[in-house]
Design a protein around this motif. Structure first.
Motif, short mmCIF file in Angstrom:
data_model
loop_
_atom_site.label_atom_id
_atom_site.label_comp_id
_atom_site.label_asym_id
_atom_site.label_seq_id
_atom_site.Cartn_x
_atom_site.Cartn_y
_atom_site.Cartn_z
N LEU A 102 34.82 -21.22 21.60
CA LEU A 102 33.81 -21.58 20.59
C LEU A 102 33.50 -23.17 20.58
N LEU A 103 32.12 -23.40 20.65
CA LEU A 103 31.78 -24.89 20.55
C LEU A 103 31.29 -25.27 19.26
N GLU A 108 26.38 -19.26 14.03
CA GLU A 108 26.94 -18.10 13.36
C GLU A 108 26.98 -16.69 14.21
N ASP A 109 25.94 -16.99 15.24
CA ASP A 109 25.75 -15.62 15.97
C ASP A 109 26.80 -15.52 16.99
N GLN A 110 27.06 -16.86 17.52
CA GLN A 110 28.20 -16.85 18.56
C GLN A 110 29.57 -16.58 17.99
N LEU A 111 29.59 -16.85 16.50
CA LEU A 111 30.84 -16.35 15.91
C LEU A 111 31.07 -15.01 15.58
N LYS A 112 29.79 -14.56 15.41
CA LYS A 112 29.86 -13.18 15.24
C LYS A 112 30.05 -12.25 16.52
N GLN A 113 29.65 -12.81 17.66
CA GLN A 113 30.12 -12.09 18.80
C GLN A 113 31.42 -12.29 19.11
N THR A 114 32.18 -13.33 18.69
CA THR A 114 33.68 -13.63 18.95
C THR A 114 34.37 -12.85 18.16
N VAL A 115 33.98 -12.45 16.85
CA VAL A 115 34.60 -11.56 16.02
C VAL A 115 34.49 -10.08 16.64
N GLN A 116 33.42 -9.97 17.19
CA GLN A 116 33.28 -8.52 17.78
C GLN A 116 34.24 -8.41 18.94
N ARG A 117 34.36 -9.55 19.60
CA ARG A 117 35.35 -9.46 20.72
C ARG A 117 36.57 -9.15 20.40
N ILE A 118 37.08 -9.81 19.45
CA ILE A 118 38.42 -9.52 18.59
C ILE A 118 38.40 -8.09 18.30
N GLU A 119 37.57 -7.70 17.53
CA GLU A 119 37.84 -6.30 17.03
C GLU A 119 37.61 -5.30 18.26
N ASN A 120 37.05 -5.66 19.13
CA ASN A 120 37.33 -4.58 20.38
C ASN A 120 38.57 -4.61 20.99
N LYS A 121 39.18 -5.89 21.19
CA LYS A 121 40.38 -5.91 21.67
C LYS A 121 41.63 -5.03 20.83
N PHE A 122 41.35 -4.96 19.32
CA PHE A 122 42.14 -4.48 18.57
C PHE A 122 41.86 -2.82 18.59
N LEU A 123 40.79 -2.48 18.66
CA LEU A 123 40.34 -1.15 18.92
C LEU A 123 40.77 -0.50 20.07
N HIS A 124 40.84 -1.35 21.29
CA HIS A 124 41.37 -1.05 22.50
C HIS A 124 42.77 -0.66 22.57
N SER A 125 43.63 -1.64 21.63
CA SER A 125 45.27 -1.54 21.54
C SER A 125 45.18 -0.28 20.65
#
Length: 241
Positions: A102-103, A108-125
């Motif tokens: 993150l820069l 805020e939109d970039q942060l939302k994408q980051t949080v979605q990426r985190i959530e997807n990682k946890f969903l995959h696990s």
């Protein structure tokens, strides 16, 4: 289901406060601690066992890159999100297998994408079996029911109660929608309206309605749910490849 636990590391208090405030908008995220240096980051990670570390790069003594190398040696290795004003560190960050970069100043939109990426990682696990026995416990009519999250189609709030709708049944509970959203955050649930939470795995169709709102249809359900225009853009990002 517990929230995703986050440690924020930055030598500037203002930057930590700003990121903490922005992350408070996400029900899936819980900020469990802060650190103001690379060495303090490793100590706090040992103590708190966070799932994710948001890590500044430019810090005195031990910088973010060195701290990340130490974090990767821990028994529980957290996901690393680098947060910095300097884009030139990106290549090294991804060599350290950072989940995102993150820069500053934060978008805020970039942060939302980051949080979605985190959530997807946890969903995959979760889907890989890390917590495959986890069920949502709900009390209804004097009984305790245990539901796999994948059984739930959608949830809505009405008259001080939340109604949990599955393929076969519906359960009325006194748990708030916000609490249910927090518990189910790692499992592909998404708020489409202030009163509705849906399981994205069952979404089959979006139809334009009026004033930027949409109607949402789900597999195994005849209901058409209203998607507030404030949620449409983020919903489509979550759904579409």
């Amino acid at each position: 289901m517990k929230q995703i636990q986050v440690l924020i590391v930055d030598d500037e208090r203002y930057a930590r406060d700003e990121l903490k405030h922005l992350l408070s908008n996400f029900a899936s995220i819980q900020v469990v601690g802060e650190a103001d240096s690379g060495s303090d980051a490793v100590l706090k990670a040992l103590q708190l066992q966070p799932d994710v570390v948001f890590l500044d790069v430019e810090m005195p003594k031990i910088n973010g890159m060195e701290a990340a190398k130490s974090l990767r040696k821990l028994k529980k290795v957290p996901f690393i999100i680098f947060a910095t004003a300097y884009p030139e560190f990106a290549a090294e960050a991804f060599r350290l297998e950072a989940l995102d970069y993150l820069l500053k100043p934060y978008d805020e939109d970039q942060l939302k994408q980051t949080v979605q990426r985190i959530e997807n990682k946890f969903l995959h696990s979760q889907e890989s079996g890390d917590t495959k026995f986890g069920k949502l416990a709900i009390e209804s009519e004097g009984e305790i029911h245990y539901l796999f999250p994948k059984e739930i189609l959608y949830i809505y709030h009405e008259n001080k109660f939340s109604k949990i709708v599955t393929k076969k049944d519906a359960f009325q509970v006194k748990i708030t929608l916000k609490e249910l959203e927090s518990r189910l955050a790692p499992y592909s649930f998404f708020r489409i309206h202030k009163s509705y939470l849906v399981n994205l795995n069952y979404v089959s169709r979006l139809t334009p309605w009026f004033n930027g709102a949409y109607l949402l249809e789900l597999d195994d359900s005849d209901e058409k749910l209203s998607v507030s225009r404030n949620y449409v853009k983020t919903l489509r990002k979550r759904l579409e490849l």
